[in-house]
Enzyme design. Structure first.
Site, short mmCIF file in Angstrom:
data_model
loop_
_atom_site.label_atom_id
_atom_site.label_comp_id
_atom_site.label_asym_id
_atom_site.label_seq_id
_atom_site.Cartn_x
_atom_site.Cartn_y
_atom_site.Cartn_z
N GLY A 13 0.80 -1.42 -0.03
CA GLY A 13 -0.07 -0.05 0.01
C GLY A 13 0.77 1.15 -0.01
N PHE A 14 -0.05 2.35 0.40
CA PHE A 14 0.76 3.69 0.26
C PHE A 14 1.91 3.63 1.37
CE2 PHE A 14 0.06 8.28 1.77
CZ PHE A 14 1.24 8.74 1.23
N THR A 38 -6.40 -3.21 -1.86
CA THR A 38 -6.33 -1.91 -2.41
C THR A 38 -4.80 -1.54 -2.43
OG1 THR A 38 -6.12 -1.23 -0.11
CG2 THR A 38 -8.46 -0.99 -1.32
N SER A 78 -5.26 -2.42 5.56
CA SER A 78 -6.66 -2.13 5.54
C SER A 78 -6.77 -1.01 4.33
CB SER A 78 -6.78 -1.24 7.09
OG SER A 78 -8.21 -0.72 6.80
N LYS A 94 -13.18 -6.77 8.92
CA LYS A 94 -12.26 -7.79 9.01
C LYS A 94 -10.99 -7.59 9.29
CE LYS A 94 -13.58 -11.57 6.86
NZ LYS A 94 -13.93 -12.69 5.63
N TYR A 148 -14.68 1.69 9.47
CA TYR A 148 -12.98 1.72 9.62
C TYR A 148 -12.78 2.30 11.03
CZ TYR A 148 -8.41 3.88 8.54
OH TYR A 148 -7.21 4.09 8.41
#
Ligand code: UDP
Length: 313
Positions: A13-14, A38, A78, A94, A148
């Protein structure tokens, strides 16, 4: 840090991918785990072939198997933008709950230091300003953002329980809005949306009246704060973010100016439960970690614009 091994969940991710880079620079071997929901393989492509790097495609809501010793586990998996978690509400819940449980279980098994990527969203739509770590927050548990916010609040509770009950050496970083290269152009967040609209000459979509505030931290500063926390002995949550606050409307104007764009601002409906203000109090990070952000927003935004221009052609 030679011979130390770190597992980074959400490592494609980022923030996860910047963290992989930084930990390898520090001399660690990094095992990056990501299900690419993602995350983006392009963020870690440059690390393939590096003997200090290994990639495992896996959904960490299921049992995580890593052979051999592990010294650090950083749980960054996430969906992380409001649009992502609106599209993926169950996966978001989850990975924050079951995923954190699996990652903590691995930390306990390996006797590893565990760091949770938490969020300023634990403060919800805050009633105190700026937000310090002792504020318990104002979160709507059943609103669309709740998937979230509550997952991360549960993750913090579980982390503290593993710390207190199982003596796992844990860290919790509350990450405030962070930007920089490798953000996903379509992730719906303010900066990628504004920059891509400005570069393409499209209308800039400011939500609500644009008077809500945020405080944006450049990714290098954020990663520096996270690594300082990881190598500290601080078990309580620590805010990492840049206190330089501005309204979203001001931010949109700044991006139009820095991209030399002719785009005009249009106003769209404000998402449900969108926090009205957000600014980190970073006294704790300053005092306990000797950390504070160094990159000026205009400088950081210009670097990010450069990155987006390259991927937009
Ligand atoms: N925002 C906006 N236009 C967009 C995307 C976001 O005005 O195209 C607003 C959003 O409503 C929020 C702020 O910008 O008030 C920051 O949103 P972002 O999604 O980046 O992160 P958040 O801080 O809400 O998690």
């Amino acid at each position: 840090m030679k011979n130390k091994i770190a597992v980074v969940t959400g490592g494609a991710g980022f923030l996860g991918s910047h963290l992989c880079d930084r930990l390898i620079q520090e001399g660690l071997k990094v095992i990056c785990i990501d299900n690419l929901l993602t995350g983006n393989i392009a963020n870690i492509e440059h690390l393939f072939g590096n003997e200090k790097f290994e990639f495992i495609k896996h959904d960490v809501t299921n049992f995580i198997h890593v052979p051999g010793k592990v010294d650090y586990i950083l749980h960054f998996a996430s969906p992380a933008s409001p649009i992502d978690y609106l599209k993926l509400p169950i996966q978001t819940l989850k990975v924050g709950s079951l995923g954190t449980h699996k990652a903590l279980g691995l930390a306990k098994e390996k006797n590893a230091v565990f760091l949770l990527a938490s969020t300023s969203e634990v403060y919800g739509d805050p009633e105190i300003h700026p937000q310090s770590e002792d504020y318990w927050g104002n979160v709507n548990p059943i609103g669309p953002r709740g998937v979230y916010d509550e997952a991360k609040r549960f993750a913090e509770a579980l982390t503290m329980a593993y710390h207190r009950f199982h003596n796992v050496d844990t860290r919790i970083v509350r990450i405030f809005n962070t930007y920089g290269p490798r953000m996903r152009l379509g992730d719906g967040r303010a900066l990628p949306a504004f920059v891509s609209q400005a570069i393409k000459g499209e209308d800039i979509t400011v939500f609500g009246d644009g008077k809500q505030t945020r405080s944006f931290c450049y990714v290098d500063d954020q990663i520096d704060g996270i690594v300082k926390l990881l190598f500290s002995n601080v078990n309580e949550p620590v805010n990492i973010g840049n206190p330089s606050e501005l309204t979203i409307e001001e931010f949109a104007r700044e991006i139009v100016e820095l991209t030399n764009s002719k785009s005009k601002i249009v106003y769209k409906e404000l998402p449900v439960d969108d926090p009205k203000v957000r600014q980190p109090n970073i006294d704790k990070a300053k005092k306990l970690l000797g950390w504070e952000p160094k990159v000026d927003r205009r400088e950081g935004v210009l670097k990010t614009i450069e990155y987006f221009r390259k991927i937009l052609v």
